[in-house]
Design a protein around this motif. Structure first.
Motif, mmCIF file in Angstrom:
data_model
loop_
_atom_site.group_PDB
_atom_site.id
_atom_site.type_symbol
_atom_site.label_atom_id
_atom_site.label_comp_id
_atom_site.label_asym_id
_atom_site.label_seq_id
_atom_site.Cartn_x
_atom_site.Cartn_y
_atom_site.Cartn_z
ATOM 1 N N ASN A 131 0.843 -1.195 0.000
ATOM 2 C CA ASN A 131 0.000 0.000 0.000
ATOM 3 C C ASN A 131 0.880 1.248 0.000
ATOM 4 O OD1 ASN A 131 -2.310 -1.571 0.056
ATOM 5 N ND2 ASN A 131 -2.451 -1.560 2.296
ATOM 6 N N SER A 133 1.405 4.721 0.975
ATOM 7 C CA SER A 133 0.918 5.711 1.922
ATOM 8 C C SER A 133 1.633 7.033 1.645
ATOM 9 C CB SER A 133 1.139 5.215 3.356
ATOM 10 O OG SER A 133 0.655 6.143 4.293
ATOM 11 N N LYS A 151 -4.779 8.941 4.876
ATOM 12 C CA LYS A 151 -3.530 8.183 4.965
ATOM 13 C C LYS A 151 -3.314 7.609 6.374
ATOM 14 C CE LYS A 151 -2.160 8.434 0.714
ATOM 15 N NZ LYS A 151 -2.154 7.223 -0.141
ATOM 16 N N GLU A 155 -2.815 3.671 7.030
ATOM 17 C CA GLU A 155 -1.729 3.126 7.855
ATOM 18 C C GLU A 155 -2.274 2.165 8.915
ATOM 19 O OE1 GLU A 155 1.751 3.812 8.222
ATOM 20 O OE2 GLU A 155 1.963 5.160 6.508
ATOM 21 N N SER A 158 -3.629 -1.009 7.251
ATOM 22 C CA SER A 158 -2.564 -1.865 6.722
ATOM 23 C C SER A 158 -1.845 -2.605 7.834
ATOM 24 C CB SER A 158 -1.563 -1.022 5.926
ATOM 25 O OG SER A 158 -2.187 -0.354 4.854
ATOM 26 N N GLU A 159 -1.558 -1.908 8.924
ATOM 27 C CA GLU A 159 -0.829 -2.538 10.032
ATOM 28 C C GLU A 159 -1.654 -3.656 10.657
ATOM 29 O OE1 GLU A 159 0.588 -1.090 14.394
ATOM 30 O OE2 GLU A 159 1.427 0.060 12.708
ATOM 31 N N LYS A 173 2.737 -4.681 3.117
ATOM 32 C CA LYS A 173 3.808 -3.699 3.268
ATOM 33 C C LYS A 173 3.266 -2.308 2.971
ATOM 34 C CE LYS A 173 7.549 -6.926 2.511
ATOM 35 N NZ LYS A 173 9.008 -6.956 2.415
ATOM 36 N N ILE A 174 3.921 -1.312 3.559
ATOM 37 C CA ILE A 174 3.540 0.089 3.366
ATOM 38 C C ILE A 174 4.767 0.852 2.875
ATOM 39 C CG2 ILE A 174 2.585 2.161 4.431
ATOM 40 C CD1 ILE A 174 1.642 0.364 6.780
ATOM 41 N N GLU A 176 6.135 4.644 2.204
ATOM 42 C CA GLU A 176 5.801 6.007 2.635
ATOM 43 C C GLU A 176 6.731 7.019 1.970
ATOM 44 O OE1 GLU A 176 4.518 4.824 7.201
ATOM 45 O OE2 GLU A 176 6.611 5.277 6.740
ATOM 46 N N ARG A 241 7.120 -1.220 7.018
ATOM 47 C CA ARG A 241 7.172 0.149 6.496
ATOM 48 C C ARG A 241 8.504 0.455 5.819
ATOM 49 N NH1 ARG A 241 3.879 0.929 11.190
ATOM 50 N NH2 ARG A 241 1.945 2.043 10.650
#
Length: 277
Positions: A131, A133, A151, A155, A158-159, A173-174, A176, A241
């Motif tokens: 994702n 972010s 956003k 977050e 997603s977490e 996964k994110i 940023e 992240r």
């Protein structure tokens, strides 16, 4: 060994397009999706890229894009949820319709896409969701309260989702990014809620001075963000992240994480006050 396949939303420009090219050049099959695929030219002439329609606000197009990708390449190994935009403006000037659209694209569209791909991932016993972010998912700035809210929601979603799906061998996964040299800022400025509420004028003027200063900083290119997305997809870890941006951006995130809450808030207020003079 068969090539892996990745589906990318919002691949018509910026980070999404750069990611499509980066994965394709590194031997992946790419399902490059966008709202208006008929306008795309330089992605469509590659054998390992399928350009097809996907509008995250129209769930039926998500299903059809996934089906088309599987039909073309046999399976989908990963999805990059990149489609998004930033709604600018003081909150009071933003219409309820604009609020809804910001969340429809940045949050609910991501959820629809993930919901649509999960049965395929469960059937295969593996998969990856990345994702996209923003630094705006970790710290706030004035005039982007709606973008921040979307956003921050992404977050948290997603977490929490990463814990649920880890048991199914599906990784979340994110990525940023900080500021990037794409048309995101231009697009966001076009979305500025310009309803005249004179009481806000002094603050808005100061905020724009601050944004002008931020624009002058060294920005990450779309290609650099694409390389980070590729690293996230291929590093073989369950890291959640990935930050990508200049040192000032990384310091902002670190300050938000390390400083006591009110101390951080006061430091930001002091920073904005200098632009009010």
């Amino acid at each position: 060994m068969m090539s892996k396949t990745i589906l990318i939303t919002g691949a018509s420009s910026g980070i999404g397009k750069a990611a499509a090219l980066h994965f394709a050049e590194n031997g992946w099959n790419v399902v490059a999706t966008m709202r208006n695929p008929e306008k795309e030219t330089n992605l469509a002439d590659r054998d390992n890229i399928l350009v097809t329609r996907l509008d995250v606000q129209v769930p039926a197009t998500i299903e059809s894009a996934i089906s088309a990708g599987i039909a073309r390449f046999g399976a989908i190994d990963a999805v990059v949820n990149n489609a998004g935009y930033g709604q600018y403006g003081v909150f009071e000037a933003i219409t309820p319709e604009q609020v809804q659209t910001q969340f429809d694209v940045n949050v609910f569209g991501v959820m629809h896409t993930i919901r649509a791909i999960l049965p395929h991932f469960r059937e295969r016993g593996e998969g990856m969701i990345i994702n996209i972010s923003s630094g705006a998912g970790r710290f706030t700035l004035p005039l982007i309260s709606l973008y921040n809210a979307s956003k921050f929601a992404l977050e948290g979603f997603s977490e929490a989702l990463s814990f649920e799906l880890a048991a199914l061998n599906i990784t979340v996964k994110i990525v940023e990014p900080g500021g990037t040299t794409t048309n995101f800022i231009k697009t966001s400025e076009e979305q500025y809620a310009g309803k005249a509420i004179p009481d806000y004028d002094p603050f808005i003027g100061a905020a724009f001075k601050m944004f002008d200063n931020l624009k002058g900083m060294q920005l990450a290119t779309a290609e650099e963000v694409a390389a980070t997305i590729f690293a996230a997809a291929t590093d073989g870890t369950d890291t959640l992240r990935y930050l990508i941006g200049n040192e000032d951006f990384k310091q902002r995130v670190n300050n938000r994480l390390s400083l006591p809450d009110q101390e951080y808030i006061e430091s930001i207020k002091r920073a904005y006050l200098q632009y009010m003079k």
